[in-house]
Design an enzyme around this catalytic site. Structure first.
Site, PDB file in Angstrom:
ATOM      1  N   SER B  38       2.727   1.411   5.788  1.00  0.00           N
ATOM      2  CA  SER B  38       2.311   1.491   6.867  1.00  0.00           C
ATOM      3  C   SER B  38       2.988   0.736   8.017  1.00  0.00           C
ATOM      4  CB  SER B  38       0.829   1.270   6.964  1.00  0.00           C
ATOM      5  OG  SER B  38       0.681  -0.368   6.745  1.00  0.00           O
ATOM      6  N   LYS B  91      -1.156  -5.407   9.799  1.00  0.00           N
ATOM      7  CA  LYS B  91      -0.762  -4.376  10.913  1.00  0.00           C
ATOM      8  C   LYS B  91      -0.111  -5.076  12.025  1.00  0.00           C
ATOM      9  CE  LYS B  91      -2.958  -0.912   8.708  1.00  0.00           C
ATOM     10  NZ  LYS B  91      -2.059  -0.120   7.932  1.00  0.00           N
TER      11      LYS B  91
END
Lengths: 172, 172
Positions: B38, B91
């Site tokens: 990701s 993230k």
């Protein structure tokens, strides 16, 4: 050569320095131990405000919170927990868990009037509610909160002396 | 000193070492391995191999900024998943409370509520992030990733960068 003697093996300064160093080391070890204890085992907290009446007083009861139940996902509906507020991360709130993920929760309107609603708690979340449903700001305002916000389970009250004893679980 | 004495001394040393190490990891800095696609191309650019998470990047985490929630937009942050309480996610922090964010592939813009933030992976196509679960409470954020420290050929400082034209900052 007196300067040599000061730093020599049997000089008085040497012994004092050594003692100071050892004491600092012990002090730092104690700090580390306390830090780990409060981060992984148990914390003492004060619960202020009217939201948990009649279980806790308004004036700020002093409570013990253990961190294992939250860590190993042993929190059950009815447990009193402390969690980070989703509105202000620096604030801790003390509420009762009304439902875990997938549970159906009957929601009493904040105002005390109006209709009951039934909701399903989403994945990874919990529904928190204060025992004093008239005043408490809880999941009825900000919705279900992520389980990971729960810090620990309140299991014992140490102050005031009248309320000294374990904190009970009330099945909602 | 007998064998039991030496064993006792050894156990004490190991215990002290563990406690000191844990305290440093909790309060100041720690290291974590990550896996998944990701955050490509910033992290794990090569993807997964048979070695599993050992083949991924190892990150140096700054825990000090996590204590006061001192994060800025563009930082790479580590937080507990709002859907899976045991999982940790890495993230990029895109927006803080009060900001407005445009969401790729959607027409509307999202307002970030009080105490919340918006996180997204650099690899827009595969990342499971705020695009699917919405803004998350800031209290879930625990650390900031500052460096890649392993594998040695990828050792580098992680820059804080914000995708351009996505965020309308809150008026100060």
């Amino acid at each position: 050569m007196s300067g040599w003697r000061v730093w020599g093996q049997h000089g008085p300064w040497r012994a004092k320095l050594r003692e100071g160093y050892e004491r600092t080391l012990v002090f730092l070890q104690c700090c580390c131990f306390l830090d780990v204890f409060s981060n992984h085992v148990m914390q003492v907290h004060q619960c202020l405000g009217p939201s948990m009446l009649p279980t806790f007083n308004v004036s700020g009861d002093i409570l013990l919170m253990e961190l294992f139940s939250a860590k190993f996902e042993r929190i059950k509906p009815g447990d009193v927990v402390m969690a980070h507020s989703p509105i202000n991360p620096k604030l801790m709130v003390c509420k009762r868990v009304m439902g875990l993920e997938g549970d159906h929760v009957k929601v009493i309107p904040t105002s005390g009037r109006g209709l009951y609603k039934q909701i399903v708690v989403p994945k990874g979340h919990v529904w928190l509610q204060g025992d004093n449903t008239h005043v408490s700001r809880d999941s009825r305002d900000y919705g279900p909160i992520p389980y990971a916000l729960i810090q620990g389970r309140v299991f014992f009250r140490i102050w005031p002396p009248k309320g000294f004893g374990p904190v009970e679980r009330h099945e909602p | 000193m007998g064998a039991t004495g030496i064993a006792w001394l050894f156990a004490k040393r190991v215990l002290t070492g563990t406690v000191v190490g844990l305290a440093i990891a909790d309060e100041f800095a720690s290291v974590a391995g990550m896996h998944g696609h990701s955050m490509q191309p910033t992290l794990n650019p090569a993807g997964e191999s048979l070695l599993g998470f050992l083949s991924g990047d190892f990150l140096l985490l700054d825990k000090i900024s996590g204590h006061n929630y001192h994060f800025s937009r563009g930082d790479i942050v580590v937080f507990r998943s709002p859907l899976e309480p045991r999982e940790w996610m890495v993230k990029r922090l895109i927006a803080l409370q009060g900001d407005w964010v445009t969401v790729p592939g959607r027409r509307d813009i999202v307002h970030i509520p009080r105490g919340h933030c918006w996180v997204e992976g650099d690899n827009v196509n595969v990342s499971l992030d705020s695009k699917s679960f919405g803004p998350i409470p800031l209290a879930l954020l625990k650390a900031k990733a500052t460096h890649v420290i392993w594998p040695p050929n990828r050792m580098s400082h992680l820059e804080s960068k914000l995708p351009e034209g996505r965020v309308l900052l809150e008026k100060v």
